[in-house]
Write an enzyme that holds these catalytic residues in place. Structure first.
Site, PDB file in Angstrom:
ATOM      1  N   LYS A   1     -21.422 -36.271  14.898  1.00 17.89           N
ATOM      2  CA  LYS A   1     -21.481 -34.828  14.626  1.00 17.89           C
ATOM      3  C   LYS A   1     -21.487 -34.608  13.124  1.00 17.89           C
ATOM      4  CE  LYS A   1     -17.972 -33.363  16.982  1.00 17.89           C
ATOM      5  NZ  LYS A   1     -16.764 -32.762  17.543  1.00 17.89           N
TER       6      LYS A   1
ATOM      7  N   LYS B   1     -24.172 -33.498  23.811  1.00 16.14           N
ATOM      8  CA  LYS B   1     -23.150 -32.441  23.924  1.00 16.14           C
ATOM      9  C   LYS B   1     -23.662 -31.138  23.325  1.00 16.14           C
ATOM     10  CE  LYS B   1     -19.046 -33.495  22.390  1.00 16.14           C
ATOM     11  NZ  LYS B   1     -18.159 -34.130  21.360  1.00 16.14           N
TER      12      LYS B   1
HETATM   13  O1  LIG Z   1     -15.229 -34.074  20.176  1.00 13.83           O
HETATM   14  C1  LIG Z   1     -14.159 -34.174  19.566  1.00 13.83           C
HETATM   15  C2  LIG Z   1     -13.877 -33.433  18.317  1.00 13.83           C
HETATM   16  O2  LIG Z   1     -14.498 -33.979  17.240  1.00 13.83           O
HETATM   17  C3  LIG Z   1     -12.433 -33.243  18.118  1.00 13.83           C
HETATM   18  O3  LIG Z   1     -12.071 -33.155  16.761  1.00 13.83           O
HETATM   19  P1  LIG Z   1     -10.562 -32.840  16.419  1.00 13.83           P
HETATM   20  O4  LIG Z   1      -9.705 -33.835  17.161  1.00 13.83           O
HETATM   21  O5  LIG Z   1     -10.440 -32.996  14.947  1.00 13.83           O
HETATM   22  O6  LIG Z   1     -10.316 -31.442  16.881  1.00 13.83           O
END
Ligand SMILES: O=C[C@H](O)COP(=O)(O)O
Length: 251
Positions: free
Chosen positions: A29, A87
């Site tokens: 991401k 996703k």
């Molecule tokens: O898909 C998972 C996310 O990147 C969660 O990130 P985070 O744990 O920093 O909220």
């Protein structure tokens, strides 16, 4: 429960590769473009090459608008680039019907290219802050569009967490609804190790994390640390063992 870790680029993906035995899915991401911000196709490709072949690569398509054509094309870009989990964050969908329109288009675009790729419909635990579909509508959106998994994350990364917005009993209902239609249930949103007891107890299939495995617990300034991935996994395994042994959920 499977562990999905979200690096922000190739460098962090290499750190994930060092911890490959402790994780199940590498999720590409671009956090500076949003909670489910989409990264570049060439970054997905490079990360696919950098992580062991037996680890699936996931890619986020973005915090998307209600524009099924645009989103389907972006999803095709992600699967062509080598991701096998796609996703989609239903940020701009204000009704379940809009979510279904977007996800049907994504499912078609992805599965025509790779029938084995998994499509994940993601809503937001803090949907009330951004005006998108209710979290408990997401399993039905996934089922009616032919997506493989329903997910929740948080849209606003301000320190509030999954259970601040959707308490464990409501997350349990989310998981139950997803499973009732044969979908996987994925949960994320500043999840920490001390949430793992509840997440295990309610039958979560995939837990997604970034901040918890970055130095200082900081998803922006911190970098993913292989030893934190290992520690997180050890705690998951402890809860899985206790659940299998029939012990009450431990903290
Ligand atoms: O898909 C998972 C996310 O990147 C969660 O990130 P985070 O744990 O920093 O909220």
């Amino acid at each position: 429960m499977l562990l999905l870790i979200s690096p922000d680029g190739v460098e962090e993906a290499l750190d994930c590769a060092k911890a490959a035995q402790h994780l199940d899915i590498v999720d590409v991401k671009k956090p500076d473009e949003g909670s489910l911000g989409a990264n570049f196709p060439w970054v997905i490709r490079e990360i696919r090459e950098a992580v062991p072949a037996d680890k699936p690569v996931s890619a986020t398509v973005g915090d998307v608008p209600y524009k099924p054509g645009t989103v389907a094309q972006a999803a095709l870009g992600a699967v062509v680039s080598g991701a096998t989990y796609i996703k989609v964050g239903l940020y701009g969908c204000t009704t379940p019907d809009q979510g279904i329109d977007v996800m049907r288009a994504v499912v078609r675009a992805v599965k025509e290219h790779n029938p084995d790729a998994l499509v994940v419909a993601s809503g937001y635990a803090d949907a009330h802050r951004i005006g998108c579909v209710n979290p408990l509508a997401v399993p039905d959106i996934a089922a009616r569009s032919g997506a493989d998994a329903a997910m929740l994350d948080t849209a606003v990364k301000d320190g509030t967490r999954l259970f601040d917005h959707v308490p464990p009993d409501v997350c349990a209902e989310f998981v139950r609804l997803a499973h009732a239609s044969g979908r996987l249930a994925a949960l994320a949103g500043s999840v920490r190790q001390d949430d793992l007891g509840e997440l295990t107890r309610i039958g979560t299939d995939i837990v997604g994390v970034r901040g918890a495995v970055c130095e200082g617990g900081d998803r922006n300034a911190g970098r993913i640390q292989p030893h934190l991935v290992a520690a997180f996994r050890a705690e998951m395994d402890r809860h899985d063992r206790e659940r299998a042994a029939g012990l009450p959920a431990a903290r």
